[in-house]
Design a protein around this motif. Structure first.
Motif, PDB file in Angstrom:
ATOM      1  N   VAL A 162       0.846  -1.202   0.000  1.00 59.42           N
ATOM      2  CA  VAL A 162       0.000   0.000   0.000  1.00 59.42           C
ATOM      3  C   VAL A 162       0.888   1.261   0.000  1.00 59.42           C
ATOM      4  O   VAL A 162       0.550   2.278   0.575  1.00 59.42           O
ATOM      5  N   PHE A 163       1.992   1.152  -0.696  1.00 51.40           N
ATOM      6  CA  PHE A 163       3.000   2.193  -0.734  1.00 51.40           C
ATOM      7  C   PHE A 163       2.798   2.942  -2.047  1.00 51.40           C
ATOM      8  O   PHE A 163       3.147   2.447  -3.101  1.00 51.40           O
ATOM      9  N   SER A 164       2.185   4.145  -1.988  1.00 49.32           N
ATOM     10  CA  SER A 164       1.619   4.716  -3.198  1.00 49.32           C
ATOM     11  C   SER A 164       2.623   5.021  -4.291  1.00 49.32           C
ATOM     12  O   SER A 164       2.307   4.935  -5.450  1.00 49.32           O
ATOM     13  N   TYR A 165       3.864   5.372  -3.950  1.00 55.61           N
ATOM     14  CA  TYR A 165       4.684   5.749  -5.090  1.00 55.61           C
ATOM     15  C   TYR A 165       5.246   4.569  -5.868  1.00 55.61           C
ATOM     16  O   TYR A 165       5.909   4.729  -6.858  1.00 55.61           O
ATOM     17  N   LYS A 166       4.893   3.362  -5.417  1.00 52.39           N
ATOM     18  CA  LYS A 166       5.188   2.198  -6.262  1.00 52.39           C
ATOM     19  C   LYS A 166       4.179   2.042  -7.398  1.00 52.39           C
ATOM     20  O   LYS A 166       4.429   1.338  -8.364  1.00 52.39           O
ATOM     21  N   PHE A 167       3.004   2.689  -7.258  1.00 54.27           N
ATOM     22  CA  PHE A 167       1.966   2.488  -8.287  1.00 54.27           C
ATOM     23  C   PHE A 167       2.082   3.521  -9.401  1.00 54.27           C
ATOM     24  O   PHE A 167       1.094   4.043  -9.863  1.00 54.27           O
ATOM     25  N   ASN A 168       3.250   3.925  -9.784  1.00 51.54           N
ATOM     26  CA  ASN A 168       3.314   4.953 -10.824  1.00 51.54           C
ATOM     27  C   ASN A 168       3.228   4.310 -12.208  1.00 51.54           C
ATOM     28  O   ASN A 168       3.511   3.126 -12.367  1.00 51.54           O
ATOM     29  N   PRO A 169       2.829   5.097 -13.200  1.00 48.29           N
ATOM     30  CA  PRO A 169       2.599   4.517 -14.523  1.00 48.29           C
ATOM     31  C   PRO A 169       3.880   4.038 -15.208  1.00 48.29           C
ATOM     32  O   PRO A 169       3.838   3.167 -16.067  1.00 48.29           O
ATOM     33  N   SER A 170       5.049   4.577 -14.818  1.00 50.72           N
ATOM     34  CA  SER A 170       6.276   4.197 -15.523  1.00 50.72           C
ATOM     35  C   SER A 170       6.881   2.924 -14.925  1.00 50.72           C
ATOM     36  O   SER A 170       7.913   2.954 -14.254  1.00 50.72           O
ATOM     37  N   GLY A 171       6.178   1.819 -15.133  1.00 52.08           N
ATOM     38  CA  GLY A 171       6.726   0.529 -14.710  1.00 52.08           C
ATOM     39  C   GLY A 171       6.502   0.201 -13.251  1.00 52.08           C
ATOM     40  O   GLY A 171       7.102  -0.721 -12.729  1.00 52.08           O
ATOM     41  N   GLY A 172       5.659   0.971 -12.578  1.00 53.77           N
ATOM     42  CA  GLY A 172       5.364   0.697 -11.180  1.00 53.77           C
ATOM     43  C   GLY A 172       4.499  -0.548 -11.034  1.00 53.77           C
ATOM     44  O   GLY A 172       4.095  -1.167 -12.015  1.00 53.77           O
ATOM     45  N   GLU A 173       4.219  -0.912  -9.789  1.00 49.37           N
ATOM     46  CA  GLU A 173       3.427  -2.116  -9.562  1.00 49.37           C
ATOM     47  C   GLU A 173       1.947  -1.792  -9.587  1.00 49.37           C
ATOM     48  O   GLU A 173       1.538  -0.655  -9.363  1.00 49.37           O
ATOM     49  N   LYS A 174       1.150  -2.842  -9.816  1.00 47.15           N
ATOM     50  CA  LYS A 174      -0.298  -2.646  -9.890  1.00 47.15           C
ATOM     51  C   LYS A 174      -0.839  -2.400  -8.485  1.00 47.15           C
ATOM     52  O   LYS A 174      -0.463  -3.094  -7.538  1.00 47.15           O
ATOM     53  N   LYS A 175      -1.698  -1.412  -8.382  1.00 47.13           N
ATOM     54  CA  LYS A 175      -2.306  -1.101  -7.089  1.00 47.13           C
ATOM     55  C   LYS A 175      -3.275  -2.224  -6.723  1.00 47.13           C
ATOM     56  O   LYS A 175      -4.117  -2.605  -7.541  1.00 47.13           O
TER      57      LYS A 175
END
Ligand SMILES: Cc1ncc(COP(=O)(O)O)c(C=O)c1O
Length: 194
Positions: A162-175
């Protein structure tokens, strides 16, 4: 830069055993790459701390605005004394009876408003947040979580999810579906929407 740098001629420098180059070489060999260094082009080698300051191997003093562990300053003599005494006495599981444990809880809760009277002791912010999730889920019987943009909750699996800056569009993880994102109130940063 989170550090304000200044020279201190009077600071005592801990004896250095390895050159900085040797430390970097050993680090690259034995420390996981995922634990990235601060200031990678010229990493700091910190050899000791005192109060609000940290010192590198050459005695350069840095105002520490980055650590969140040393709340009462690095190497606070009372904390060092109490820690050393406890380690020299016993360091064991909280599931045994021990006076220090209950007295510490009593002291802490005496400073809190009613009805806050119960403590769980943990080792880190990550553990505290992980436990908070478990308590909330146990109480609500739900899994949903709201996380704010730019939030960091620690490095354990449950809080990384639930770490929001991992969900970024540039290759981040799926929320995860159970996680909703909220904007950081009044923030000045560029929002990252996923
Ligand atoms: C807001 C916040 N939550 C959790 C943590 C994780 O704490 P710890 O490194 O003690 O696990 C940190 C650490 O920087 C933090 O700043």
């Amino acid at each position: 830069m989170p550090f304000a740098q200044e020279q201190s001629k009077s600071s005592t420098v801990a004896s250095e055993q390895l050159s900085k180059t040797e430390t970097i070489k050993l680090r690259n060999k034995h420390i996981g790459q995922a634990c990235q260094l601060f200031y990678r082009s010229d990493p700091l080698k910190i050899v000791r701390g005192q109060g609000q300051y940290m010192f590198d191997e050459e005695g350069t003093r840095y105002l520490d605005c980055i650590n969140n562990v040393a709340h009462v300053g690095h190497c606070h003599p009372e904390v060092v004394r109490a820690g050393a005494l406890q380690m020299a006495t016993i360091s064991t599981n909280n599931r045994f009876l021990h006076d220090e444990l209950v007295q510490c809880a009593q002291t802490l809760t005496s400073k809190m408003p009613e009805p806050l009277s119960v403590c769980f002791f943990v080792n880190s912010g990550s553990e505290a947040n992980d436990l908070a999730l478990r308590l909330a889920r146990n109480f609500t019987k739900r899994q949903d979580v709201i996380t704010l943009d730019h939030a960091y909750h620690g490095h354990l699996h449950a809080v990384m999810e639930v770490f929001s800056y991992k969900f970024n569009p540039s290759g981040g993880e799926k929320k995860p579906d159970y996680c909703a994102r909220g904007p950081l109130p009044g923030h000045l940063w560029r929002p990252v929407h996923g």
